[in-house]
Motif scaffolding. Structure first.
Motif, short mmCIF file in Angstrom:
data_model
loop_
_atom_site.label_atom_id
_atom_site.label_comp_id
_atom_site.label_asym_id
_atom_site.label_seq_id
_atom_site.Cartn_x
_atom_site.Cartn_y
_atom_site.Cartn_z
N GLU A 31 2.12 -14.30 -5.76
CA GLU A 31 3.22 -13.89 -6.64
C GLU A 31 3.40 -12.37 -6.60
OE1 GLU A 31 4.80 -14.42 -11.25
OE2 GLU A 31 2.78 -15.12 -10.72
N LEU A 32 2.30 -11.63 -6.55
CA LEU A 32 2.36 -10.18 -6.45
C LEU A 32 3.01 -9.78 -5.13
CD1 LEU A 32 1.68 -7.35 -7.49
CD2 LEU A 32 -0.62 -7.64 -6.53
N ARG A 49 6.45 -7.67 -4.82
CA ARG A 49 6.48 -6.42 -4.05
C ARG A 49 7.51 -6.47 -2.94
NH1 ARG A 49 0.01 -4.96 -3.62
NH2 ARG A 49 -0.17 -4.05 -5.70
N ALA A 50 7.65 -7.62 -2.30
CA ALA A 50 8.67 -7.77 -1.26
C ALA A 50 10.06 -7.60 -1.85
CB ALA A 50 8.53 -9.13 -0.56
N SER A 51 10.27 -8.16 -3.04
CA SER A 51 11.56 -7.99 -3.72
C SER A 51 11.81 -6.53 -4.04
CB SER A 51 11.61 -8.82 -5.00
OG SER A 51 11.64 -10.20 -4.70
N ILE A 52 10.78 -5.84 -4.54
CA ILE A 52 10.91 -4.41 -4.85
C ILE A 52 11.25 -3.62 -3.59
CG2 ILE A 52 9.60 -2.36 -5.55
CD1 ILE A 52 8.13 -4.27 -7.57
N ASP A 53 10.58 -3.94 -2.49
CA ASP A 53 10.86 -3.25 -1.22
C ASP A 53 12.31 -3.46 -0.79
OD1 ASP A 53 8.24 -2.42 -1.25
OD2 ASP A 53 7.58 -3.79 0.36
N ASN A 54 12.81 -4.68 -0.93
CA ASN A 54 14.20 -4.98 -0.59
C ASN A 54 15.18 -4.22 -1.49
OD1 ASN A 54 13.53 -6.70 1.51
ND2 ASN A 54 13.57 -8.52 0.23
#
Length: 107
Positions: A9-10, A14-19
């Motif tokens: 989930e983390l 984090r992938a969403s934040i990077d996008n």
């Protein structure tokens, strides 16, 4: 030494934040492309680099948008002020480096 396992989930968050960060950078780049065109137009037309009335309207608009989005309006205002300062700097550079319109100088 291998990296420790990251909670799935983390990793997803984090992938969403990077996008989102990438989208923000691209959106800011596009905004600055538009404001550079505004700066060139202002320089060509000998308009002042800053427009305090527009800036006030923009601050009010973004504060309202921030409130509706459950984002701190003070943060939104600080963010806009930071961007506007950079835009004005670009406009001043454009004004100072503008190539004179020789046709209008001949009149």
């Amino acid at each position: 030494m291998s990296e420790p396992a990251i909670h799935p989930e983390l990793a997803s968050l984090r992938a969403s934040i990077d996008n989102i960060d990438a989208a923000l950078i691209h959106m800011l780049a596009e905004r600055f492309r538009c404001t550079r065109a505004v700066g060139a137009l202002k320089a060509r037309e000998k308009l002042p680099p800053a427009d305090p009335a527009r800036e006030a309207r923009q601050i009010a608009r973004l504060r309202a948008l921030a409130k509706d989005a459950d984002l701190d309006p003070d943060f939104a205002e600080k963010f806009l002020n930071f961007i506007v300062k950079e835009v004005i700097r670009h406009h001043e550079i454009a004004r100072d480096t503008a190539i004179p319109d020789t046709a209008s100088e001949r009149r």
